[in-house]
Write a protein that holds these residues in place. Structure first.
Motif, short mmCIF file in Angstrom:
data_model
loop_
_atom_site.label_atom_id
_atom_site.label_comp_id
_atom_site.label_asym_id
_atom_site.label_seq_id
_atom_site.Cartn_x
_atom_site.Cartn_y
_atom_site.Cartn_z
N ALA A 352 0.83 -1.21 0.00
CA ALA A 352 0.00 0.00 0.00
C ALA A 352 0.86 1.26 0.00
CB ALA A 352 -0.92 -0.01 1.23
N ARG A 353 1.96 1.23 0.76
CA ARG A 353 2.83 2.40 0.83
C ARG A 353 3.53 2.65 -0.51
NH1 ARG A 353 6.65 3.34 6.00
NH2 ARG A 353 4.58 3.77 6.83
N SER A 354 3.83 1.60 -1.25
CA SER A 354 4.61 1.75 -2.48
C SER A 354 3.74 1.78 -3.73
CB SER A 354 5.63 0.62 -2.59
OG SER A 354 4.98 -0.63 -2.61
N GLY A 355 2.42 1.72 -3.58
CA GLY A 355 1.54 1.79 -4.74
C GLY A 355 1.39 0.48 -5.47
N ARG A 356 1.67 -0.65 -4.81
CA ARG A 356 1.44 -1.96 -5.40
C ARG A 356 0.13 -2.54 -4.85
NH1 ARG A 356 5.89 1.00 -6.31
NH2 ARG A 356 7.40 -0.09 -7.65
N ILE A 357 -0.34 -3.62 -5.46
CA ILE A 357 -1.65 -4.18 -5.12
C ILE A 357 -1.46 -5.62 -4.66
CG2 ILE A 357 -3.97 -4.70 -5.95
CD1 ILE A 357 -3.43 -2.58 -8.18
N LEU A 358 -1.90 -5.93 -3.45
CA LEU A 358 -1.71 -7.26 -2.89
C LEU A 358 -2.82 -8.21 -3.37
CD1 LEU A 358 0.46 -8.32 -0.82
CD2 LEU A 358 -1.46 -8.53 0.77
N VAL A 359 -2.44 -9.44 -3.67
CA VAL A 359 -3.37 -10.50 -4.06
C VAL A 359 -3.18 -11.67 -3.08
CG1 VAL A 359 -4.15 -12.05 -5.89
CG2 VAL A 359 -3.19 -9.81 -6.47
N PRO A 360 -3.99 -11.77 -2.02
CA PRO A 360 -3.83 -12.88 -1.07
C PRO A 360 -4.28 -14.20 -1.69
CG PRO A 360 -4.96 -11.00 -0.07
CD PRO A 360 -4.95 -10.77 -1.54
N VAL A 361 -3.49 -15.25 -1.43
CA VAL A 361 -3.81 -16.60 -1.88
C VAL A 361 -3.90 -17.48 -0.63
CG1 VAL A 361 -3.15 -18.57 -3.31
CG2 VAL A 361 -2.55 -16.23 -4.03
N ASN A 362 -5.02 -18.16 -0.46
CA ASN A 362 -5.22 -18.98 0.73
C ASN A 362 -4.23 -20.13 0.76
OD1 ASN A 362 -6.65 -21.22 2.41
ND2 ASN A 362 -7.73 -19.32 2.91
N THR A 363 -3.71 -20.43 1.93
CA THR A 363 -2.70 -21.49 2.04
C THR A 363 -3.29 -22.88 1.82
OG1 THR A 363 -3.00 -21.49 4.45
CG2 THR A 363 -1.19 -20.17 3.56
N GLN A 364 -4.61 -23.00 1.82
CA GLN A 364 -5.23 -24.28 1.53
C GLN A 364 -5.40 -24.51 0.03
OE1 GLN A 364 -8.68 -25.33 4.03
NE2 GLN A 364 -8.27 -23.46 5.18
N ALA A 365 -5.11 -23.49 -0.77
CA ALA A 365 -5.28 -23.62 -2.22
C ALA A 365 -4.30 -24.64 -2.78
CB ALA A 365 -5.09 -22.27 -2.88
N ARG A 366 -4.71 -25.27 -3.86
CA ARG A 366 -3.83 -26.16 -4.59
C ARG A 366 -3.60 -25.57 -5.98
NH1 ARG A 366 -2.82 -26.91 -0.36
NH2 ARG A 366 -2.94 -28.79 0.93
N ALA A 367 -2.83 -26.25 -6.79
CA ALA A 367 -2.38 -25.65 -8.04
C ALA A 367 -3.54 -25.21 -8.92
CB ALA A 367 -1.48 -26.64 -8.80
N THR A 368 -4.63 -25.99 -8.95
CA THR A 368 -5.73 -25.66 -9.86
C THR A 368 -6.43 -24.38 -9.44
OG1 THR A 368 -6.06 -27.99 -10.42
CG2 THR A 368 -7.89 -26.48 -10.86
N ASP A 369 -6.87 -24.30 -8.18
CA ASP A 369 -7.59 -23.10 -7.77
C ASP A 369 -6.66 -21.90 -7.64
OD1 ASP A 369 -6.54 -24.47 -5.62
OD2 ASP A 369 -8.34 -24.39 -4.39
#
Length: 815
Positions: A352-369
């Motif tokens: 947020a401070r540097s003007g980038r956008i975070l995309v959280p990925v759940n740690t339960q996700a596998r390669a497909t999702d």
């Protein structure tokens, strides 16, 4: 850009845009119609104003071509044939000009001449500064054509002129001169005829040496000082305008009134302004460090470094921001797949401070999702641990994405980062810039911070675009409204950081100076021990968490704690009072969505009266809640309808999905898909998801209603109801139940239990006993998975209903 004239020929560029150095000039260009307003003019004007901000203009001059600034609505434009819902949406869409002017982080200066009538007058006065040629004539003719003002001017006139003079101008439609407007404080400068544009540009030039952030703050604080929020005023004006839609009034100008000199302009409305303090994350973290310095801000009991002070957080965020600036560009997406460790919120705040956008990925996700998220968001860089690196690399390969995967341990979070920086000062001791990027690129409160993917209870997850304003609106509501967080509070969160709860806990704690304790995961057996150990005063839970906590054996220390408020979403109505009695603390229902943030909450004033009723409270300040029917019309108190949320802090839309966005976000109003009712006091009661229904033989069955009955049975811990396709009835009711004890409940007993309490068409036909129900990352029941469940179930309508029942979740027939 073009529109179509009444002769059918395209009209080129009704709104023109040009740059005069750092100043953008936006010109209404329909001189043959005295710049009268059409729907297309409004749309293109909004686009030009947004373009100015996107291109980094430091100021905007709004003016008109020919003999007038703007003569109001073009009454020679054919009136559209529309139902009330379409009319409301058109009115709200037209107000977007006022909204865009008010929300622009740069000053907007009106250069006015000739006529400024109706919409033209309202738009001019919505600007931050007004320069008027000496022979300018202002007028509000709406009352004369059976309509009312619709661009927030009722707020401005009452505040500046007082109610009596404001009513006189609006009710009589009397015009007033530029000199009168200056004397009343509506106009800043009156200049010789023909000189309005030059003087406006000179005024813009005088603002260029002022810090952009200081101008943005001055603009926002002064606008909020007018009293009622702009959005509340806009919504009120649309509601009043809708009273004449379809009545036959207001569709034609009275005799002798020229269409180019009179007529209303209308626009959009939602809810009251939130009044959130800081406009940006990077200011929030910096301000918190300056105010609280070496006080402990975060506790991660399970982490290698468990305690972080406010100053240490600010310093680490600076170092990680520098890392992101070296490795990515402003606006780049940065994926993160981390457990509940300090590096997650540090990276989020640094992005947020540097003007980038975070995309959280759940740690339960596998390669497909995970591949769906990566393909959709297109991140350039990802931060993770060795445990999840393989998943991200496989997902990136499936998505065809060139993704740089960085171990969290390589982030410069420690005091001796590779950039050699130490906190909020550079190596020469000077203050580091507060801007979002080292290049000094301007930031706006509407800049994106997250692409936050929804849980995906049905269909693929969609990425909600969340801004600085979104998160700070949530934090302000929790500090200023309820539970009124302060420096003495200790918050606790146990949800995965990829989900919303820990993220808003971080912002709320920073804004209020509270301490935040972060567990590695939710544990019903450990949670209350954690709460006692750390002196927690406020925590939030949802989904199965309340029932799981209550299922634990009673403990002598159950009431030995410092908690003053529990916030929860989806408190089981039959368990609400039992939860409070066991731990001796009020549980307050709260409602919110990823798409809208914090919307509704039960406060102490309503708590005692609403325990166990399904009440989700009233809107937070800055939000508005409406209950509407299928046509968008408000329903009477007590009647069910769809919940529509509006106001500050909504998502900007779904990333890359304009059609999906348009289905739920209409003119600043979010259609939640939740079925609710309101009482006479304005409190909202949750009934069900609009789509969480079973349509059985023409009868609508609320899944939540049947679930509530099932969950009141002592043998049932959790229940979920879904539709089962049926060739005769369309759909049948299918129930999934989780036993409250080791022994499975007898579905025949549950069947009779429901028959005694529900209408016959609501009683489930299919009964499925499962040890657990599938959950989304946000701990909601994944009903999409249940609809696909072909496991063993009992059919109450089978030819031999007395046949032996299947063992729980192991054998038996299926529908």
């Amino acid at each position: 850009m073009s529109t179509v004239t009444e002769t059918g020929h395209p009209e080129r560029d009704p709104v023109r845009y040009e740059r005069n150095g750092p100043v953008a000039v936006v010109e209404l260009h329909r001189p043959h119609r005295l710049n009268a307003v059409t729907d297309q003019v409004s749309r293109e004007l909004v686009g030009a104003l947004r373009r100015a901000v996107a291109e980094g203009a430091r100021a905007v001059v709004l003016t008109g071509a020919g003999r007038a600034f703007c003569s109001g609505h073009d009454l020679k434009e054919p009136a559209p044939a529309e139902d009330p819902l379409a009319a409301r949406e058109r009115l709200e869409r037209l107000q977007d000009v006022t909204r865009t002017i008010k929300r622009s982080p740069v000053p907007v200066i009106a250069a006015v001449h000739g006529w400024a009538v109706g919409a033209g007058c309202e738009w001019a006065l919505a600007c931050d500064l007004v320069v008027a040629a000496e022979y300018t004539r202002f007028m509000f003719p709406e009352a004369g054509v059976g309509l009312t003002v619709t661009n927030g001017v009722s707020q401005l006139l009452a505040a500046v002129l007082g109610p009596q003079r404001a009513k006189y101008l609006l009710m009589t439609g009397s015009g007033f001169t530029a000199e009168e407007a200056r004397g009343w404080g509506l106009v800043n400068e009156v200049v010789p005829d023909g000189e309005h544009r030059r003087y406006a540009l000179e005024l813009a030039g005088r603002l260029l040496d002022k810090p952009p952030l200081a101008l943005a703050l001055a603009k926002e604080t002064l606008d909020r000082g007018l009293g009622a929020g702009l959005e509340e005023t806009l919504a009120m004006e649309v509601d009043l305008s809708m009273r004449v839609v379809g009545t036959g009034t207001g569709t034609e100008a009275p005799a002798g009134t020229d269409a180019t000199e009179a007529g209303p302009n209308t626009g959009s409305g939602t809810a009251a302004d939130s009044g959130a303090g800081s406009l940006f994350f990077f200011l929030l973290v910096r301000d918190a460090a300056r105010a609280h310095d070496d006080r402990v801000a975060w506790v991660f009991p399970h982490a290698a470094r468990p305690r972080w002070t406010f100053a240490e957080i600010d310093a680490a965020v600076d170092r990680i921001s520098a890392f992101l600036r070296r490795s990515t560009a402003p606006g780049d997406r940065v994926a993160v797949m981390l457990p509940n460790v300090p590096e997650f919120p540090l990276l989020w705040l640094a992005a947020a401070r540097s003007g980038r956008i975070l995309v959280p990925v759940n740690t339960q996700a596998r390669a497909t999702d995970a591949a769906h998220l990566l393909r959709d968001a297109g991140p350039r860089l990802a931060v993770t641990t060795p445990a999840y690196a393989g998943v991200l690399e496989a997902a990136a390969a499936r998505a065809g994405l060139d993704l740089a995967v960085v171990p969290a341990d390589d982030l410069p979070a420690g005091p001796d980062g590779p950039d050699g920086s130490h906190g909020s000062h550079g190596s020469d001791g000077s203050e580091k810039p507060d801007g979002p990027d080292a290049s000094g690129a301007p930031a706006a409160p509407g800049d994106l911070v997250n692409i936050q993917y929804t849980s995906g209870t049905t269909g693929l997850p969609k990425g909600c675009m969340l801004s600085h304003r979104y998160w700070l609106t949530i934090a302000h509501a929790l500090r200023a409204n309820f539970p009124r967080l302060g420096e003495d509070d200790v918050l606790y969160t146990a949800q995965p950081f990829s989900y919303m709860d820990p993220q808003w806990n971080v912002v709320a704690a920073l804004l209020s100076g509270a301490r935040l304790v972060v567990a590695d995961r939710f544990s019903a057996g450990r949670m209350w021990a954690d709460i006692r150990e750390h002196g927690v005063t406020v925590f939030y839970c949802l989904g199965m968490m309340p029932a799981a906590l209550l299922a634990r054996p009673p403990h002598p220390d159950d009431r030995n704690h410092t908690v003053r408020a529990v916030l929860a979403s989806g408190i089981p109505t039959g368990l609400h009072r039992e939860l409070e009695e066991r731990w001796g603390v009020p549980w307050y229902e709260a409602f919110g969505m990823t798409e809208s943030g914090a919307d509704l909450i039960v406060t102490p004033e309503d708590h005692d009266e609403t325990v166990g009723t399904g009440c989700v409270g009233r809107p937070h300040p800055g939000k508005r809640a409406d209950v509407v029917d299928g046509s968008g019309r408000p329903v009477e108190p007590g009647l069910p309808g769809e919940l529509v949320i509006s106001g500050e802090g909504l998502m900007d839309g779904y990333w890359g999905q304009p059609e999906a966005t348009a289905r739920v976000l209409r003119s600043g109003r979010l259609h939640t898909g939740d079925r609710v009712r309101a009482d006479a006091e304005g409190r909202i009661y949750y009934l069900a998801r609009t789509k969480d229904m079973v349509r059985r033989s023409g009868e609508n069955v609320s899944a939540r209603e049947v679930e509530a009955v099932l969950e009141s049975h002592p043998a049932v811990r959790t229940a979920a109801v879904v539709p089962e396709p049926d060739p005769v009835r369309g759909e049948e009711v299918k129930a999934f139940v989780v036993p409250s004890a080791a022994e499975a409940p007898d579905p025949r007993e549950l069947l009779e239990f429901c028959r005694e309490r529900l209408a016959s068409f609501k009683v489930p036909r299919y009964w499925c006993v499962r040890p657990e129900l599938p959950r989304t990352p946000s701990e909601r029941v994944a009903k999409g998975d249940l609809r696909a469940d072909r496991g063993p179930c009992w059919d109450a309508a089978a030819p031999s209903p007395e046949a032996p029942l299947p063992a729980a979740g192991t054998t038996g027939g299926r529908p």
